[in-house]
Design an enzyme around this catalytic site. Structure first.
Site, PDB file in Angstrom:
ATOM      1  CD  GLU A  14      -3.061  -1.474   2.276  1.00 59.96           C
ATOM      2  OE1 GLU A  14      -2.874  -0.559   3.014  1.00 59.96           O
ATOM      3  OE2 GLU A  14      -3.579  -2.552   2.306  1.00 59.96           O
ATOM      4  CG  ASN A  36      -0.341  -7.052  -1.913  1.00 60.82           C
ATOM      5  OD1 ASN A  36      -0.962  -7.592  -2.429  1.00 60.82           O
ATOM      6  ND2 ASN A  36      -1.124  -6.788  -0.528  1.00 60.82           N
ATOM      7  CG  HIS A  73      -9.813  -5.695   0.135  1.00 60.76           C
ATOM      8  ND1 HIS A  73     -10.225  -6.864   0.929  1.00 60.76           N
ATOM      9  CD2 HIS A  73      -8.421  -5.556   0.550  1.00 60.76           C
ATOM     10  CE1 HIS A  73      -9.010  -7.298   1.521  1.00 60.76           C
ATOM     11  NE2 HIS A  73      -8.020  -6.511   1.428  1.00 60.76           N
ATOM     12  CD  GLU A 104      -4.758  -8.008   1.485  1.00 61.32           C
ATOM     13  OE1 GLU A 104      -5.536  -7.280   1.776  1.00 61.32           O
ATOM     14  OE2 GLU A 104      -3.431  -7.757   1.596  1.00 61.32           O
ATOM     15  CG  ASP A 127     -12.821  -8.809   1.184  1.00 60.55           C
ATOM     16  OD1 ASP A 127     -12.785  -7.896   0.513  1.00 60.55           O
ATOM     17  OD2 ASP A 127     -12.278  -8.836   2.487  1.00 60.55           O
TER      18      ASP A 127
END
Ligand code: 9MR
Length: 355
Positions: A164, A205, A241, A270, A272
């Site tokens: 990030e 990432n 996300h 990651e 979702d």
């Protein structure tokens, strides 16, 4: 997945005029019928992994662990390898939690994505509250990366070396590392990680880089320039996300491909897909469709090495604590029962494995 649920989802899909991926799988031909295959096995048939994040407190839940260890062929420690956990006091390292997750992964023949060496969140107080010169911070960073990556040397598939690093507009995020060391901290971190574990794939990432836009463009420019300078970088992780209310990132596949075309691996790290709760059949069907689309986007790009969901069950999702009124983001519900998303992922993996 229970066929009753599949049938009701299909019915509500038809009612909503949303005949999408689910329609290709009539409930009567449901994949569970003679089928003991798993997401991990199906992904492996395509030379990829399908993984789930996990977290140490969940290790007391035997039913949860049973599915984690059988359904997935990769895992990521959701918190255990973050700086606060691995170096809680300056120069004092603790690998207890990371080792617990890694041991589980090894016993279940799962590959292990290590997350993360350099991030502005979940730093220990001594680092957050300290005042350091650039030389001091550089030495701290080097020691941290070297010690942690050496401990796991040869045992992890990949490292999220820097997590990030950019703002939404593509400018560098103002972190203790950027402020004190300038943008070169990223190249340094990658070099130190390579030295410490030459075989781990080294990743940058981030979230909100699934679509083409200012933030993913910033990564594209950065990794291109890192490559030109022979800085070791193997891949970019697209966290994934997603939220139903923001729309599907239509350029995902094209975006993955442009990074792959630079000679990099790409991964969904990651995933979702949250919604406003309560969930209903229509929202779950849309979610299932999105899971299938993300899976197909990865399968369409040869260098897309795998997909990780950010834990697999709504029982342990980070979403409700952070986004009020949202949740139901994962392929299994809070009772560890597979949702339509699970079947949709399986169908997407299966159709690719056949070709
Ligand atoms: O899943 C993690 C959650 O348990 C922590 O409380 C949270 C703290 O920020 O971090 C979560 O994981 C994050 C990951 O490390 C980086 N990308 C965003 C994830 C969700 O916040």
């Amino acid at each position: 997945m229970p066929h009753r649920l599949a049938a009701s989802v299909a019915a509500s899909l038809a009612a909503a005029g949303l005949v999408t991926a689910m329609a290709a799988t009539p409930a009567s031909a449901g994949p569970d019928r003679h089928d003991d295959t798993t997401l991990g096995r199906l992904a492996a048939d395509t030379h990829r992994y399908f993984g789930s994040a996990t977290d140490n407190p969940e290790f007391s839940d035997a039913a949860y662990l049973g599915i984690l260890g059988s359904e997935f062929n990769s895992t990521t420690a959701g918190n255990a390898l973050k700086w606060y956990a691995t170096e809680p006091q300056q120069g004092v390292f603790d690998f207890t939690q990371g080792d617990q997750v890694l041991d589980f992964a090894r016993r279940h023949h799962m590959s292990f994505r290590a997350h993360t060496l350099v991030w502005h969140n979940q730093l220990p107080d001594w680092l957050n509250n300290g005042t350091f010169t650039a030389d001091q911070l550089r030495a701290i960073l080097k020691k941290h990366i070297t010690t942690v990556a050496r401990h796991y040397k040869g045992k992890v598939y990949s490292w999220d070396v820097v997590n990030e690093a950019f703002n939404e507009d593509g400018t560098y995020r103002d972190t203790i590392f950027y402020r004190t060391l300038g943008p070169g901290y990223i190249a340094d971190a990658l070099r130190w990680a390579r030295e410490a574990d030459p075989h781990a794939k080294l990743y940058l990432n981030d979230y909100n880089i699934e679509a083409i836009g200012p933030k993913s463009d910033a990564y594209y420019a950065l990794v291109k320039s890192l490559r030109a300078q022979h800085v070791p970088i193997d891949g970019v992780g697209f966290q994934g996300h997603l939220a139903l209310q923001y729309g599907y990132p239509d350029t995902l596949e094209q975006n993955l491909r442009r990074f792959a075309d630079l000679g990099l691996d790409v991964a969904i790290t990651e995933l979702d897909i949250r919604m406003y709760v309560p969930a209903d059949a229509t929202k779950l069907a849309t979610q299932a469709d999105w899971y299938a689309r993300v899976t197909k986007a990865c399968l369409a790009v040869r260098r897309c090495v795998g997909i990780t969901v950010w834990d697999y069950t709504d029982k342990y999702s980070w979403i409700p604590a952070v986004f009020q009124g949202e949740g139901a983001a994962l392929p299994y519900d809070e009772n560890l029962q597979p949702k339509p998303a699970y079947t949709a992922i399986r169908d997407a993996l299966r159709s690719a494995g056949r070709h």
